[in-house]
Design a protein around this motif. Structure first.
Motif, PDB file in Angstrom:
ATOM      1  N   TYR A 147     -51.299 -43.527 -87.000  1.00  0.00           N
ATOM      2  CA  TYR A 147     -52.051 -44.785 -87.062  1.00  0.00           C
ATOM      3  C   TYR A 147     -53.526 -44.542 -86.743  1.00  0.00           C
ATOM      4  O   TYR A 147     -54.410 -45.125 -87.364  1.00  0.00           O
ATOM      5  CB  TYR A 147     -51.446 -45.804 -86.093  1.00  0.00           C
ATOM      6  N   ALA A 148     -53.802 -43.650 -85.793  1.00  0.00           N
ATOM      7  CA  ALA A 148     -55.186 -43.341 -85.432  1.00  0.00           C
ATOM      8  C   ALA A 148     -55.930 -42.690 -86.592  1.00  0.00           C
ATOM      9  O   ALA A 148     -57.139 -42.880 -86.744  1.00  0.00           O
ATOM     10  CB  ALA A 148     -55.213 -42.427 -84.214  1.00  0.00           C
ATOM     11  N   TYR A 149     -55.216 -41.943 -87.418  1.00  0.00           N
ATOM     12  CA  TYR A 149     -55.848 -41.284 -88.562  1.00  0.00           C
ATOM     13  C   TYR A 149     -55.766 -42.112 -89.840  1.00  0.00           C
ATOM     14  O   TYR A 149     -55.975 -41.596 -90.927  1.00  0.00           O
ATOM     15  CB  TYR A 149     -55.243 -39.892 -88.779  1.00  0.00           C
ATOM     16  N   GLY A 150     -55.437 -43.395 -89.714  1.00  0.00           N
ATOM     17  CA  GLY A 150     -55.550 -44.287 -90.856  1.00  0.00           C
ATOM     18  C   GLY A 150     -54.256 -44.706 -91.513  1.00  0.00           C
ATOM     19  O   GLY A 150     -54.279 -45.376 -92.541  1.00  0.00           O
ATOM     20  N   ASP A 151     -53.127 -44.338 -90.971  1.00  0.00           N
ATOM     21  CA  ASP A 151     -51.856 -44.759 -91.559  1.00  0.00           C
ATOM     22  C   ASP A 151     -51.550 -46.187 -91.098  1.00  0.00           C
ATOM     23  O   ASP A 151     -52.272 -46.782 -90.300  1.00  0.00           O
ATOM     24  CB  ASP A 151     -50.745 -43.795 -91.127  1.00  0.00           C
ATOM     25  N   VAL A 152     -50.469 -46.725 -91.594  1.00  0.00           N
ATOM     26  CA  VAL A 152     -50.057 -48.080 -91.222  1.00  0.00           C
ATOM     27  C   VAL A 152     -49.585 -48.090 -89.767  1.00  0.00           C
ATOM     28  O   VAL A 152     -49.214 -47.041 -89.217  1.00  0.00           O
ATOM     29  CB  VAL A 152     -48.930 -48.583 -92.159  1.00  0.00           C
TER      30      VAL A 152
END
Length: 167
Positions: free
Chosen positions: A20-25
């Motif tokens: 999530y921190a790297y842009g995933d849901v």
């Protein structure tokens, strides 16, 4: 990865947070999380195995930090990060030791001060009790003196004035 691992799911929460921190849901697919968990677990096992072999080559049974540094020597980025974490850990442990030492000294000082205050309070209470006893005795003496002086006046005045003083 040299060995197959059981599905441990040790890092599920961490991996999903990193994704999530790297842009995933916010809630990544479970298959993705399991795949990355297996990769991370396998990498850690390989690094630990290499460090263990290094320790065995040095004829030691226990692992040291140098063994892990040696295992990471081929990747300067990971080695640098590991050294940074080791240095930070040392700083934290030293700060904790200093804090505990000063805290112990402060608590010892507080204990001594409380003990001294307790002794002073006991002395003050003893002095206060003596003072109270003296005041009570003085009060009794003054009451006795005033009673004695009234009796003396009555005796001097005679029986005529006795009736007047009783009223």
């Amino acid at each position: 990865m040299s060995r197959k691992l059981k599905k441990t799911n040790l890092f599920n929460k961490d991996v999903s947070s990193l994704l999530y921190a790297y842009g995933d849901v916010p809630q990544p697919l479970q298959a993705t999380v399991q795949c990355l968990d297996e990769l991370v677990s396998g990498y850690l096992v390989d690094v630990c195995t290499n460090a263990f072999h290094t320790a065995q080559n040095s004829q030691r049974n226990k692992l040291r930090l140098e063994d892990f540094k040696f295992a990471l020597r081929k990747d300067p980025i990971k080695l640098g990060r590991a050294e940074e974490l080791i240095a930070t850990n040392k700083l934290i442990t030293e700060a904790k030791k200093q804090f505990n030492e000063t805290d112990n000294q402060n608590s010892l000082k507080r204990y001594r001060e409380e003990d001294e205050e307790g002794d002073e309070m006991e002395e003050d209470e003893d002095e206060q009790q003596v003072t109270d006893d003296d005041e009570e005795a003085a009060g009794r003496n003054s009451a006795k003196q005033s009673t004695d002086s009234k009796a003396t006046k009555i005796r001097k005045q005679g029986p005529k004035n006795l009736k007047k003083t009783k009223k």
